[in-house]
Every structure is written in C-alpha cells, then in structure tokens.
Design an enzyme around this catalytic site. Structure first.
Site, PDB file in Angstrom:
ATOM      1  N   SER A 142       0.827  -1.202   0.000  1.00 52.43           N
ATOM      2  CA  SER A 142       0.000   0.000   0.000  1.00 52.43           C
ATOM      3  C   SER A 142       0.861   1.251   0.000  1.00 52.43           C
ATOM      4  O   SER A 142       1.546   1.504  -0.968  1.00 52.43           O
ATOM      5  CB  SER A 142      -1.034   0.025   1.112  1.00 52.43           C
ATOM      6  OG  SER A 142      -2.012   0.991   0.771  1.00 52.43           O
ATOM      7  N   HIS A 185       2.513  14.684   5.362  1.00 57.72           N
ATOM      8  CA  HIS A 185       2.225  16.083   5.050  1.00 57.72           C
ATOM      9  C   HIS A 185       2.679  16.858   6.284  1.00 57.72           C
ATOM     10  O   HIS A 185       2.271  16.519   7.395  1.00 57.72           O
ATOM     11  CB  HIS A 185       0.732  16.309   4.800  1.00 57.72           C
ATOM     12  CG  HIS A 185       0.180  15.385   3.765  1.00 57.72           C
ATOM     13  ND1 HIS A 185       0.380  15.578   2.420  1.00 57.72           N
ATOM     14  CD2 HIS A 185      -0.523  14.242   3.883  1.00 57.72           C
ATOM     15  CE1 HIS A 185      -0.201  14.599   1.750  1.00 57.72           C
ATOM     16  NE2 HIS A 185      -0.754  13.771   2.617  1.00 57.72           N
ATOM     17  N   CYS A 237      -0.873  -3.927   4.262  1.00 57.40           N
ATOM     18  CA  CYS A 237      -1.634  -5.162   4.360  1.00 57.40           C
ATOM     19  C   CYS A 237      -0.672  -6.340   4.287  1.00 57.40           C
ATOM     20  O   CYS A 237       0.534  -6.159   4.141  1.00 57.40           O
ATOM     21  CB  CYS A 237      -2.682  -5.237   3.248  1.00 57.40           C
ATOM     22  SG  CYS A 237      -1.975  -5.192   1.595  1.00 57.40           S
TER      23      CYS A 237
END
Length: 82
Positions: free
Chosen positions: A33, A38, A53
C-alpha cells in the site's frame, strides 16, 4: 527505511518540498500500500498515514519514523480494514 523495517517492499517515492523552512508532502508507494506524510513546520505539525496489508508490520514503520522525527507527542489512530 521505515517501510523496510516493517517488512514492506518499496515500489517508488515522490516528495515535494515547499521551500526552506516550509513543509513537505510525500508518498512512499509500497507493494503492500503506502506511507504518506504532510508537514506544516510553522505549526510544528506533521500527519502521517501508514497503510499496509499482508505480512507487513506498520507498527515497526511507526517506531522507525518516531525515532527519526523525534516528535514532542504522537497520536495514533488504528483502523482495521478488510
């Protein structure tokens, strides 16, 4: 390095730096994934998303990022998916 610590495989990265003293937005794309960040240094704040995952262990990525970034405080929200 955080992704590898979690046992994830990095497919690519992209980061944008907004200039000296400004924030950064970035993503590490994983076969499991992604990890994204930020940051707003003017507010002394960064938001990270560690989404993995399979057999990857996101808690190990978090541990590595905490050691590297040395935040004053951390708030973790865990969302079980699937």
């Amino acid at each position: 390095r955080a992704a590898e610590a979690a046992g994830a495989r990095v497919l690519g990265t992209h980061f944008h730096h907004f200039g000296a003293g400004a924030g950064v937005t970035g993503v590490v794309m994983l076969s499991e994934s992604h990890i994204s960040i930020h940051s707003w240094p003017e507010h002394r704040y960064a938001a990270l998303d560690i989404f993995m995952c399979g057999a990857a262990r996101p808690e190990l990525a978090l541990e590595r990022l905490r050691a590297r970034l040395a935040p004053e405080s951390v708030r973790v929200t865990t969302v079980e998916r699937g």
